[in-house]
Design a protein around this motif. Structure first.
Motif, PDB file in Angstrom:
ATOM      1  N   PHE A  16      11.983   9.274   4.575  1.00 22.04           N
ATOM      2  CA  PHE A  16      11.512   8.036   5.198  1.00 22.04           C
ATOM      3  C   PHE A  16      12.323   6.777   4.890  1.00 22.04           C
ATOM      4  O   PHE A  16      12.374   5.877   5.723  1.00 22.04           O
ATOM      5  N   PRO A  17      12.991   6.658   3.723  1.00 24.15           N
ATOM      6  CA  PRO A  17      13.747   5.418   3.507  1.00 24.15           C
ATOM      7  C   PRO A  17      14.792   5.133   4.579  1.00 24.15           C
ATOM      8  O   PRO A  17      15.016   3.987   4.935  1.00 24.15           O
ATOM      9  N   GLN A  18      15.473   6.173   5.082  1.00 19.95           N
ATOM     10  CA  GLN A  18      16.517   5.917   6.088  1.00 19.95           C
ATOM     11  C   GLN A  18      16.263   6.649   7.399  1.00 19.95           C
ATOM     12  O   GLN A  18      17.163   6.783   8.222  1.00 19.95           O
ATOM     13  N   LEU A  19      15.029   7.066   7.600  1.00 21.80           N
ATOM     14  CA  LEU A  19      14.693   7.867   8.775  1.00 21.80           C
ATOM     15  C   LEU A  19      14.818   7.094  10.081  1.00 21.80           C
ATOM     16  O   LEU A  19      15.348   7.593  11.078  1.00 21.80           O
ATOM     17  N   ILE A  20      14.353   5.859  10.110  1.00 26.70           N
ATOM     18  CA  ILE A  20      14.177   5.137  11.365  1.00 26.70           C
ATOM     19  C   ILE A  20      15.478   4.548  11.895  1.00 26.70           C
ATOM     20  O   ILE A  20      15.768   4.620  13.089  1.00 26.70           O
ATOM     21  N   ALA A  21      16.270   3.921  11.032  1.00 25.23           N
ATOM     22  CA  ALA A  21      17.469   3.234  11.518  1.00 25.23           C
ATOM     23  C   ALA A  21      18.644   3.345  10.556  1.00 25.23           C
ATOM     24  O   ALA A  21      19.416   2.415  10.403  1.00 25.23           O
ATOM     25  N   GLY A  22      18.756   4.497   9.914  1.00 25.65           N
ATOM     26  CA  GLY A  22      19.921   4.745   9.092  1.00 25.65           C
ATOM     27  C   GLY A  22      19.849   4.075   7.723  1.00 25.65           C
ATOM     28  O   GLY A  22      18.802   3.582   7.325  1.00 25.65           O
ATOM     29  N   PRO A  23      20.976   4.067   6.999  1.00 21.98           N
ATOM     30  CA  PRO A  23      22.283   4.563   7.420  1.00 21.98           C
ATOM     31  C   PRO A  23      22.274   6.061   7.719  1.00 21.98           C
ATOM     32  O   PRO A  23      21.383   6.775   7.261  1.00 21.98           O
ATOM     33  N   ILE A  24      23.244   6.490   8.525  1.00 24.58           N
ATOM     34  CA  ILE A  24      23.362   7.905   8.844  1.00 24.58           C
ATOM     35  C   ILE A  24      23.899   8.613   7.607  1.00 24.58           C
ATOM     36  O   ILE A  24      25.048   8.429   7.222  1.00 24.58           O
ATOM     37  N   VAL A  25      23.047   9.409   6.981  1.00 22.73           N
ATOM     38  CA  VAL A  25      23.392  10.063   5.719  1.00 22.73           C
ATOM     39  C   VAL A  25      23.731  11.527   5.985  1.00 22.73           C
ATOM     40  O   VAL A  25      22.876  12.295   6.419  1.00 22.73           O
ATOM     41  N   ARG A  26      24.961  11.885   5.738  1.00 23.51           N
ATOM     42  CA  ARG A  26      25.362  13.276   5.923  1.00 23.51           C
ATOM     43  C   ARG A  26      24.796  14.134   4.795  1.00 23.51           C
ATOM     44  O   ARG A  26      24.637  13.678   3.662  1.00 23.51           O
ATOM     45  N   SER A  38       6.995  11.256   3.934  1.00 24.16           N
ATOM     46  CA  SER A  38       7.870  10.916   5.058  1.00 24.16           C
ATOM     47  C   SER A  38       7.192  11.217   6.387  1.00 24.16           C
ATOM     48  O   SER A  38       7.284  10.436   7.336  1.00 24.16           O
ATOM     49  N   LEU A  39       6.511  12.351   6.471  1.00 26.00           N
ATOM     50  CA  LEU A  39       5.809  12.699   7.707  1.00 26.00           C
ATOM     51  C   LEU A  39       4.651  11.736   7.962  1.00 26.00           C
ATOM     52  O   LEU A  39       4.392  11.360   9.119  1.00 26.00           O
ATOM     53  N   LEU A  40       3.959  11.315   6.895  1.00 25.09           N
ATOM     54  CA  LEU A  40       2.889  10.332   7.055  1.00 25.09           C
ATOM     55  C   LEU A  40       3.452   8.990   7.523  1.00 25.09           C
ATOM     56  O   LEU A  40       2.871   8.323   8.384  1.00 25.09           O
ATOM     57  N   PHE A  41       4.591   8.606   6.961  1.00 29.31           N
ATOM     58  CA  PHE A  41       5.247   7.365   7.355  1.00 29.31           C
ATOM     59  C   PHE A  41       5.605   7.396   8.838  1.00 29.31           C
ATOM     60  O   PHE A  41       5.371   6.437   9.576  1.00 29.31           O
ATOM     61  N   TYR A  42       6.186   8.511   9.274  1.00 31.11           N
ATOM     62  CA  TYR A  42       6.579   8.649  10.671  1.00 31.11           C
ATOM     63  C   TYR A  42       5.358   8.729  11.581  1.00 31.11           C
ATOM     64  O   TYR A  42       5.339   8.164  12.680  1.00 31.11           O
ATOM     65  N   ALA A  43       4.319   9.425  11.100  1.00 33.07           N
ATOM     66  CA  ALA A  43       3.113   9.613  11.915  1.00 33.07           C
ATOM     67  C   ALA A  43       2.322   8.330  12.085  1.00 33.07           C
ATOM     68  O   ALA A  43       1.485   8.234  12.989  1.00 33.07           O
ATOM     69  N   TRP A  44       2.577   7.346  11.239  1.00 32.58           N
ATOM     70  CA  TRP A  44       1.840   6.091  11.331  1.00 32.58           C
ATOM     71  C   TRP A  44       1.959   5.488  12.724  1.00 32.58           C
ATOM     72  O   TRP A  44       1.007   4.924  13.245  1.00 32.58           O
ATOM     73  N   GLY A  45       3.134   5.620  13.319  1.00 30.44           N
ATOM     74  CA  GLY A  45       3.329   5.059  14.654  1.00 30.44           C
ATOM     75  C   GLY A  45       3.425   6.101  15.743  1.00 30.44           C
ATOM     76  O   GLY A  45       3.100   5.838  16.892  1.00 30.44           O
ATOM     77  N   PHE A  90       0.824  -1.207   0.000  1.00 34.17           N
ATOM     78  CA  PHE A  90       0.000   0.000   0.000  1.00 34.17           C
ATOM     79  C   PHE A  90       0.861   1.261   0.000  1.00 34.17           C
ATOM     80  O   PHE A  90       0.847   2.021  -0.966  1.00 34.17           O
ATOM     81  N   PHE A  91       1.611   1.473   1.068  1.00 36.65           N
ATOM     82  CA  PHE A  91       2.342   2.734   1.201  1.00 36.65           C
ATOM     83  C   PHE A  91       3.389   2.905   0.106  1.00 36.65           C
ATOM     84  O   PHE A  91       3.455   3.969  -0.524  1.00 36.65           O
ATOM     85  N   LEU A  92       4.223   1.898  -0.118  1.00 39.61           N
ATOM     86  CA  LEU A  92       5.301   2.039  -1.102  1.00 39.61           C
ATOM     87  C   LEU A  92       4.774   2.216  -2.532  1.00 39.61           C
ATOM     88  O   LEU A  92       5.211   3.149  -3.230  1.00 39.61           O
ATOM     89  N   PRO A 102       2.392   9.979  15.778  1.00 35.54           N
ATOM     90  CA  PRO A 102       1.942  11.269  15.237  1.00 35.54           C
ATOM     91  C   PRO A 102       2.375  12.473  16.060  1.00 35.54           C
ATOM     92  O   PRO A 102       2.638  13.543  15.508  1.00 35.54           O
ATOM     93  N   VAL A 103       2.478  12.305  17.379  1.00 33.17           N
ATOM     94  CA  VAL A 103       2.839  13.428  18.247  1.00 33.17           C
ATOM     95  C   VAL A 103       4.240  13.938  17.939  1.00 33.17           C
ATOM     96  O   VAL A 103       4.509  15.139  17.955  1.00 33.17           O
ATOM     97  N   TYR A 104       5.152  13.017  17.639  1.00 29.98           N
ATOM     98  CA  TYR A 104       6.556  13.392  17.471  1.00 29.98           C
ATOM     99  C   TYR A 104       6.877  13.974  16.105  1.00 29.98           C
ATOM    100  O   TYR A 104       8.030  14.309  15.823  1.00 29.98           O
ATOM    101  N   ILE A 105       5.850  14.140  15.263  1.00 28.57           N
ATOM    102  CA  ILE A 105       6.058  14.896  14.026  1.00 28.57           C
ATOM    103  C   ILE A 105       6.482  16.321  14.362  1.00 28.57           C
ATOM    104  O   ILE A 105       7.338  16.909  13.699  1.00 28.57           O
ATOM    105  N   VAL A 106       5.891  16.867  15.411  1.00 31.31           N
ATOM    106  CA  VAL A 106       6.208  18.231  15.838  1.00 31.31           C
ATOM    107  C   VAL A 106       7.688  18.340  16.177  1.00 31.31           C
ATOM    108  O   VAL A 106       8.354  19.328  15.826  1.00 31.31           O
ATOM    109  N   LEU A 107       8.214  17.329  16.854  1.00 39.66           N
ATOM    110  CA  LEU A 107       9.625  17.318  17.238  1.00 39.66           C
ATOM    111  C   LEU A 107      10.518  17.308  15.997  1.00 39.66           C
ATOM    112  O   LEU A 107      11.513  18.041  15.923  1.00 39.66           O
ATOM    113  N   MET A 108      10.161  16.502  15.035  1.00 42.11           N
ATOM    114  CA  MET A 108      10.959  16.416  13.810  1.00 42.11           C
ATOM    115  C   MET A 108      10.909  17.718  13.018  1.00 42.11           C
ATOM    116  O   MET A 108      11.936  18.193  12.519  1.00 42.11           O
TER     117      MET A 108
END
Length: 469
Positions: A158-168, A36-43, A11-13, A45-51
């Protein structure tokens, strides 16, 4: 939402790819940001503000740092410090508050109430990315991003938001404003994503069941061989779990026109602890090298300063992984071994047979994984005692025989998969039989996708281990 879920896969992808490719080029970043914000908000939603706050803060800090970098360096430095304080402050508040309170209560015999804040998923990763952006603007290695949508896309991608890789930022600076995707690169991205999915669903999840079975037994009743089998299973689980996520993230990046750095290179083929950290979570190791180790002086200020720097870096590496003393112990464990290796052990190892080098590495890396696996460090020490026969139920028993024989095929598969054997075979045959190999590889990827999907139908929840960091 996780990559290894039916919701994301079917669905999402697909919806994200369709929306991304049908929209005009000038709004692609905006579409990616919203997705990306929708992906993050799926679990969460409150921490969208932080991001969003992190993105806005670093956007303005980057502009101010650049504005004063030449004219008034001291003021630019103040803005850099401000940016770092905000980023580290947010990370510390959400990740380490209860850890600090716990230790204050223990040391001073007080009863401060815990905050019990849920940890924003991925905060350790995107905080390091935003800090590197501000630091690089201050150093003059990158120009500040003047488009707030582009920078917010970089922070929340969203592809690397949750657990990297850490992209400079410097890695994808140009791609944020000008990127294209060829059919070949898109296909490579799909292939890499499927490989990562297979690593996670077929290898990590299944070998993880063996580790779960063993660690849930009473430690005092485990035989020596059972404990070693258990920690081997954990070592393989965490590798395929995390490298699987990284592969999926890099593959997704290619589908959207980004080229993320490689994060793993067969780490269990290492012959020393030093080499291991050049192969494992490479983007984290590079981050600490460039933003902590080298600024502290690296190896340029004498032998004892080198060792101090190593202990600082590895202490920070440990605590970055989690707010618990076992992670600090794990980080310092590497500091000790890497210091010993730099003091002369590496020179000795190079003279030894490769079998001895690899045996040395495997033995000590497995001990290190025990420290990592148990948040309760006392339980971890008890497990170590059982591994060496000090608190075990003999050298081997029927439980070991049961676990070993019922998992021997899986163990052989994951052990071979942790080596470059498959890559070597593929490169060898694809050059000789290009057309046949193309067909066979296509069938191979389709089979992995179908089998992984079949496994996911029966699994209700399969989070990545590194989500908790």
């Amino acid at each position: 939402m996780v990559f290894s879920s039916l919701t994301f896969l079917f669905f999402f992808l697909p919806i994200s790819l369709v929306l991304y490719y049908i929209c005009p080029k000038k709004v692609k970043n905006l579409v990616l940001l919203v997705l990306s914000l929708l992906f993050y908000a799926w679990g969460e939603p409150v921490y969208i503000v932080l991001m969003i706050f992190s993105a806005i803060s670093d956007y303005f800090h980057g502009l101010l740092i650049y504005k004063y970098r030449e004219m008034k360096p001291s003021r630019a430095k103040l803005f850099l410090i401000s940016s770092l304080i905000i980023n580290i402050g947010l990370l510390s508040f959400f990740k380490y508050s209860d850890f600090l309170i716990e230790n204050i209560n223990y040391l001073f015999n007080v009863q401060i109430n815990y905050l019990e804040l849920p940890l924003p998923i991925g905060i350790s990763f995107y905080t390091f990315q935003t800090m590197s952006y501000s630091i690089d603007v201050f150093r003059g290695t990158v120009l500040p991003q003047r488009n707030p949508i582009a920078l917010a896309t970089y922070v929340s991608l969203f592809p690397q938001l949750i657990a990297g890789p850490i992209v400079r930022y410097e890695v994808i600076e140009k791609e944020l404003t000008n990127r294209t995707v060829s059919v070949k690169e898109f296909a490579e991205g799909v292939q890499l994503f499927i490989i990562g999915l297979g690593k996670k669903v077929l290898l990590a999840n299944n070998i993880g069941l063996l580790w779960d079975e063993i660690q849930n037994q009473s430690i005092s009743e485990l035989s020596v061989l059972t404990t070693w089998l258990g920690i081997v299973a954990f070592a393989l689980q965490i590798y395929f779990d995390f490298s699987g996520y990284s592969d999926m993230a890099i593959g997704l990046g290619k589908m959207f026109g980004f080229h993320f750095p490689k994060n793993f290179h067969y780490p269990y083929m290492s012959t020393s602890m030093t080499e291991f950290w050049r192969r494992w979570h490479m983007t984290l190791g590079n981050w600490f090298r460039d933003y902590v180790y080298i600024p502290l002086g690296g190896s340029r200020k004498g032998k004892w300063r080198l060792y101090l720097n190593l202990f600082i870096v590895w202490g920070l590496t440990g605590i970055w992984h989690g707010a618990s003393w076992n992670f600090v112990m794990w980080g310092l464990y590497f500091a000790i071994f890497i210091s010993i290796e730099k003091a002369g052990l590496l020179h000795f190892l190079k003279k030894c047979h490769p079998f001895f080098q690899h045996t040395y590495f495997i033995f000590f890396i497995l001990i290190g994984w025990v420290l990592f696996a148990f948040d309760d460090y006392q339980k971890g020490l008890d497990y170590l005692a059982s591994m060496f026969g000090f608190a075990s139920n003999g050298f081997f028993d029927s439980l070991f025989m049961y676990y070993f024989y019922t998992n021997i095929v899986l163990l052989l598969i994951v052990l071979v998969a942790a080596t470059p054997v498959w890559d070597t075979m593929r490169e060898k045959f694809i050059n000789k039989q290009a057309r046949i190999m193309t067909v066979l590889l296509s069938v191979y990827y389709v089979c992995i996708l179908i089998i992984s999907t079949a496994y996911l139908v029966d699994e209700s929840f399969n989070p990545f281990l590194y989500f908790r960091f």
